[in-house]
Design a protein around this motif. Structure first.
Motif, PDB file in Angstrom:
ATOM      1  N   LEU A 271       3.511  -1.759   3.731  1.00 40.41           N
ATOM      2  CA  LEU A 271       3.096  -0.368   3.613  1.00 40.41           C
ATOM      3  C   LEU A 271       4.323   0.467   3.230  1.00 40.41           C
ATOM      4  CD1 LEU A 271       1.020   1.928   4.085  1.00 40.41           C
ATOM      5  CD2 LEU A 271       1.829   2.041   6.426  1.00 40.41           C
TER       6      LEU A 271
ATOM      7  N   GLU B 261      -8.907   0.398   5.139  1.00 41.18           N
ATOM      8  CA  GLU B 261      -7.497   0.382   4.734  1.00 41.18           C
ATOM      9  C   GLU B 261      -6.677   1.318   5.616  1.00 41.18           C
ATOM     10  OE1 GLU B 261      -7.656  -0.675  -0.020  1.00 41.18           O
ATOM     11  OE2 GLU B 261      -8.274   1.285   0.674  1.00 41.18           O
TER      12      GLU B 261
ATOM     13  N   CYS C 263      -3.501   0.320   7.768  1.00 45.89           N
ATOM     14  CA  CYS C 263      -2.197   0.988   7.639  1.00 45.89           C
ATOM     15  C   CYS C 263      -1.729   1.521   8.992  1.00 45.89           C
ATOM     16  CB  CYS C 263      -2.296   2.157   6.665  1.00 45.89           C
ATOM     17  SG  CYS C 263      -2.613   1.650   4.999  1.00 45.89           S
TER      18      CYS C 263
ATOM     19  N   ILE D 106       0.868  -1.186   0.000  1.00 48.13           N
ATOM     20  CA  ILE D 106       0.000   0.000   0.000  1.00 48.13           C
ATOM     21  C   ILE D 106       0.899   1.228   0.000  1.00 48.13           C
ATOM     22  CG2 ILE D 106      -1.749   1.286   1.275  1.00 48.13           C
ATOM     23  CD1 ILE D 106      -2.836  -1.284   2.290  1.00 48.13           C
TER      24      ILE D 106
END
Lengths: 554, 487
Positions: free
Chosen positions: B437, B469, B473, B114
């Protein structure tokens, strides 16, 4: 007009032996003798001069293509390999062949001083413009004349934002010719393009943009190798890259902004230049202004040509060197010296080839570092399209910092710096660009990758070679045509930028308007980009032009 | 083009100054006597210096050979300091190579993660309509514009984009630059010259700092967002002006601030700045690279955020490379101000114009922004959610405003040694990368920045991130911090 025979002194003093013979010849030359010098019959298809002897005025002039000596009345002028440092620095041993020697055999550069009459009339012309400007300002102040556009309003207590000569010049000189600058283009800037002829009702304060398009032959874009295309292999690759990566890249190279194609580009550029490594920047101007400060610091001496581009000047200023020399001074040893030389000057277009060999010699003797800006010459000069270094058959590793842009020959945008691994590593860490601004946009990267591969012949065709040859032929053909007509033009015979002196600022606008009316798009440059008396029109040749195009122009 | 440009104008300015000085002398007939005597003495001294014999000590004249020997012996400093190939930053650059587009999810070294590193606030990267518009422009114009704006580098899309930007911002005119960094860096020296005074917040970004250097004006830094300090400097300047009224008449005064500070993530107190502008007659320039397309109901930036009219600000400059997802930058404001840059903005005059396909992409991005103002409330929501979550993490603190789309996330207890802090921050980023991430530490040129903010991770908010999300994160960040700081 004054033929090319008034050239002597300036050349002799600047170029030394390299120029002298030509000066002697030119001193006696008329238009006719020039035609003898370059008769069409000796210009073979690939644009090479194949002549070996020409007789003129009952004197022998030997132009031998192989060992590169030029003699007049049997005297050798000293343009042989050793005296100009060619063999010492050259990579000619590897490449060999007549092509590398070619520049030397037929070395030709054109320059002449402004004729006195033209200079005087030009100054009178400027004087008149300034006088009329002052009268207009006066009438405006007493309220007699109403300028309906953007004069600065007076806000009580505030110091006027513009109070200098700069603003006066903008209002009264630049403004009145602004219609010939910034002409909007509505198509691809290849050999022919469509433009819009803007209409102004108030001397350039505001413009109406009509819808009609007007086709012109394009002699204004820096599209030297004709890579500005809407179709073809480059465009296809760019389309694919856009679909894959999007149109922009976020983040700087250090902050997770490096895409795989950025790495590929760096590697390809290094290979193209023949340097250990290279770094690429999204804007040509910023390549100088953002990287130079990493190389110079307090206590450095910069020897910079007085005609260097604004970005180099800005870069030197950011670097805060102890002293910045401009103009031709003898390089002297100081704790840390950098030499800069921009090869093809944007406006002046006198490629100082004769001097680059000398510069390398001086640089070696005095242990200076050399920064070479090849913004205009990369792609456009040399048998392999690798710039002046290639043109002279020099070793790229003799030059410490090789800089150039992708805007011109590659039909893209941005710039590069090539050099030793240590230099590039240092730049990757400390360049303003690699920390604070996003990396080059993917479509632009792809355009450079594709066009550079074609120039290098990596696409498996001879397309790149063909373009280089075509450009070279175009340059020589066009320059010869202009010389024959007696115009004053500057520059090396292989330079794709042909400046034609107009002198008067008012004529400059008229020339451009007339050209456009007749279907030719040409750029005109005046003060402050050139010295006051050297207003000029600039023709940029391209490999996309054909012989018919050039015939049409002339 | 070239050096002759600034040089000529500087000469003219100098001439003006000399004439002014002479006028002052002549006009001031009531000069005190001691002044006249002093000047007479000076003149005598000059005459004496001219006629007296020059002092000539024995010069050591070097022979050619000696000269050459000296040159031979001399060793220059290396061009650059040696940088080892395994420098951590170089390694990081070489090892973190992105394939494909750095969208919400991106691929680094073949691993899908991500992305909270890219400044893609509005998620416009990868928007199909933008790409289609760009590709359409490719079919018309090719890639490069092959010329600066003055010389056949102006395409109709450039004019259209300028017009659209001006309209969007409610300004009279906009001027487009081909490179974000060059925008403000060229705009400042276009107006402010030698002798002028610039008041500037010490937290401004690097591009502004470079513009200040290039202007060669007198730079006065005030403490970050500290209006009292600014007022103190203004008062000092006022005193100075009273002392030298002639000089004050030709000294322009500027105030340069950022809308949303890239280095701090906080917003400038624009209403107070405007009040000071009128009080002390300053011309205010606002850099909005991070507030444009972020703040305000319609994304018009910090002026809209505070409900202040565009006319109050003299010049707004910004790069389009962040929220808008375009390339280049622009300045907007009154026509008489902006137009000046067309001949005096170095980065405008002397650089090739923006590739037309990128300009077309930016026009389409503007279309999207105009048609979907709800994006901005969504972005605000995401920013606040992330800010709240980051604030809860122990041992760390988050700087800046809750509604800022960039969060500088740094150690709560700074150590004395910056390099230790840097290493800790790097470790956290690496830890997060391993957990899927992508984060990036904010990089600075440590030796060149005016004021160096504390080392931080720069978290970029993306509108495409859903609440789930975001929570995921934030858990990753929290875990990474614990993993590194807990040791």
């Amino acid at each position: 007009m004054n033929g090319p025979h008034s050239s002597s002194n300036k050349l002799a003093s600047e170029g030394g032996a390299v120029y002298k013979v030509w000066v002697l010849q030119l001193g006696a030359a008329t238009e006719e003798t020039l035609r003898y010098l370059f008769p069409p019959s000796i210009l073979s298809e690939d644009g090479m001069l194949s002549m070996s002897k020409v007789t003129l005025n009952n004197k022998m002039v030997a132009l031998t293509g192989k060992n590169g000596t030029v003699s007049i009345n049997g005297k050798i002028n000293g343009i042989n390999g050793k005296s100009n440092g060619f063999h010492k620095n050259g990579i000619s041993h590897k490449d060999g062949g007549a092509k590398v020697d070619d520049w030397k055999a037929n070395y030709w550069e054109s320059f002449e001083e402004t004729p006195l009459l033209a200079a005087i009339s030009t100054y009178i012309c400027y004087g008149l413009l300034v006088l009329i400007g002052h009268i207009r300002d006066f009438l405006n102040n007493i309220g007699f004349l109403k300028v309906n556009a953007c004069l600065e309003p007076k806000i009580p207590g505030f110091v006027p934002l513009f109070s200098t000569w700069e603003s006066f010049y903008t209002r009264h000189v630049f403004r009145r010719v602004s219609d010939v600058l910034g002409v909007p283009v509505v198509s691809c800037p290849s050999a022919r393009m469509n433009i819009i002829r803007r209409i102004t009702h108030d001397y350039g304060w505001s413009y109406e943009v009509p819808k009609e398009r007007f086709p012109v032959l394009n002699m204004g874009s820096y599209n030297y190798l004709g890579f500005s295309n809407t179709t073809g292999p480059c465009a296809d690759a760019v389309t694919e890259a856009t679909r894959k990566y999007g149109i922009i890249s976020y983040n700087s190279r250090q902050e997770l902004g490096t895409l795989d194609i950025h790495r590929d580009l760096d590697e390809l550029v290094a290979e193209f230049l023949g340097t250990e490594a290279a770094i690429t920047v999204p804007m040509g101007f910023a390549t100088n202004s953002m990287n130079m400060p990493c190389l110079v610091s307090k206590g450095c001496l910069i020897l910079s040509d007085e005609l260097n581009h604004a970005s180099l000047v800005l870069g030197s200023r950011h670097g805060k060197p102890g002293e910045a020399f401009t103009g031709g001074g003898d390089p002297r040893p100081t704790p840390h010296t950098s030499t800069m030389e921009e090869d093809t000057h944007c406006c002046r277009r006198r490629i100082q080839y004769g001097r680059i060999n000398k510069l390398i010699r001086l640089k070696k003797k005095y242990k200076a570092y050399m920064y070479l800006d090849e913004a205009h010459s990369v792609g456009a000069m040399g048998p392999h399209g690798r710039g002046v270094v290639d043109y002279f058959g020099l070793n790229p590793r003799d030059i410490d910092i090789m800089m150039g842009t992708f805007t011109k020959s590659f039909g893209a945008a941005g710039g590069y710096i090539g050099g030793s691994k240590a230099l590039i590593n240092h730049l990757r860490l400390t360049s303003h660009m690699s920390v604070y601004s996003p990396a080059t946009q993917p479509p632009v990267v792809q355009q450079v990758l594709s066009s550079m591969k074609i120039i290098m012949g990596k696409d498996g065709t001879l397309e790149g070679k063909r373009r280089i040859q075509q450009l070279k032929w175009n340059c020589r053909y066009f320059r010869r045509n202009l010389h024959e007509r007696g115009y004053i033009i500057y520059g090396n015979k292989d330079s794709p930028v042909v400046p034609l002196l107009i002198f008067m600022p008012t004529k400059m606008a008229a020339f451009s308007r007339e050209c456009i009316r007749r279907g030719l798009g040409v750029t005109v440059v005046g003060f402050p980009a050139t010295p006051l008396s050297k207003t000029r029109a600039r023709f940029c040749l391209s490999a996309a032009h054909t012989k018919e195009d050039i015939d049409e122009i002339t | 083009m070239m050096a002759i440009l600034p040089a000529t104008w500087d000469m003219y300015d100098m001439l003006q100054a000399v004439i002014q000085a002479i006028n002052m002398e002549l006009g001031n007939s009531s000069a005190p006597t001691y002044h006249l005597i002093f000047e007479a003495l000076l003149i005598i001294l000059i005459v004496k210096l001219v006629f007296s014999k020059a002092y000539a000590p024995d010069k050591t004249i070097l022979t050619e050979k000696e000269k050459n020997e000296l040159i031979e012996e001399w060793k220059p400093e290396p061009l650059v300091p040696d940088t080892p190939d395994d420098h951590p930053l170089l390694q990081a650059m070489e090892n973190n190579i992105i394939t494909g587009r750095p969208d919400k999810v991106m691929t680094i070294n073949g691993k899908s993660v991500i992305n909270m590193a890219s400044l893609n606030f509005l998620g416009l990267l990868g928007d199909e309509t933008i790409e289609a518009a760009a590709l359409k422009a490719l079919g018309i114009y090719g890639v490069g514009s092959c010329g600066p704006r003055g010389f056949y580098g102006t395409m109709d899309v450039h004019l259209e984009l300028e017009e659209r930007l001006a309209k969007f911002m409610g300004a009279e005119e906009a001027i487009l630059y081909s490179y974000g960094f060059a925008t403000i860096a060229s705009a400042i020296p276009a107006y402010s010259k030698r002798g002028d005074v610039i008041f500037v917040d010490e937290g401004v970004c690097f591009a502004i700092q470079k513009g200040l250097v290039a202007s060669r004006s007198v730079i006065k830094y005030f403490k970050h967002n500290d209006m009292a300090d600014l007022e103190r400097l203004c008062l000092e300047q006022q005193k100075e002006d009273k002392r030298l009224p002639k000089k004050a008449k030709v000294t322009r005064r500027f105030l340069v601030v950022e809308g949303l500070y890239a280095k701090h993530g906080d917003i400038c107190p624009l209403p107070e700045l405007i009040a000071l502008k009128w009080k002390y007659k300053l011309r205010i320039f606002v850099e909005e690279s991070f507030s444009f397309g972020v703040l305000g109901e319609n994304g018009r930036g910090v002026t809209e955020h505070f409900g202040i009219s565009q006319d109050e600000v003299d010049l707004i400059a910004m790069c389009l490379e962040n929220a808008v997802g375009g390339a280049g930058g622009f300045c907007c404001g009154k026509k008489y101000i902006v137009d000046h840059q067309r001949l005096s903005g170095l980065g405008y005059c002397f650089s090739a114009s923006l590739p037309p396909m990128l300009a077309s992409g930016a026009i389409q991005a503007l279309n999207i922004i105009e048609s979907k103002p709800e994006m901005f409330s969504h972005l605000k929501h995401n920013c606040e959610r992330i800010h709240a979550a980051l604030s809860k993490i122990e041992g760390m603190r988050v700087m800046g405003d809750p509604i800022a789309p960039i969060k500088h996330f740094s150690l709560a207890e700074p150590s004395d040694d910056r390099s230790i802090e840097n290493r800790t921050i790097e470790k956290i980023a690496k830890e997060a990368m391993d957990r899927g991430l992508a984060l990036t530490p904010a990089r600075y040129l440590e030796r060149e920045e005016h004021i160096l903010p504390p080392p931080s991770i720069r978290v970029a908010v993306n509108i495409k991130l859903t609440d789930d999300e975001i929570d995921k994160c934030m858990t990753i960040i929290s875990q990474s911090c614990h993993a590194v700081l807990g040791k």
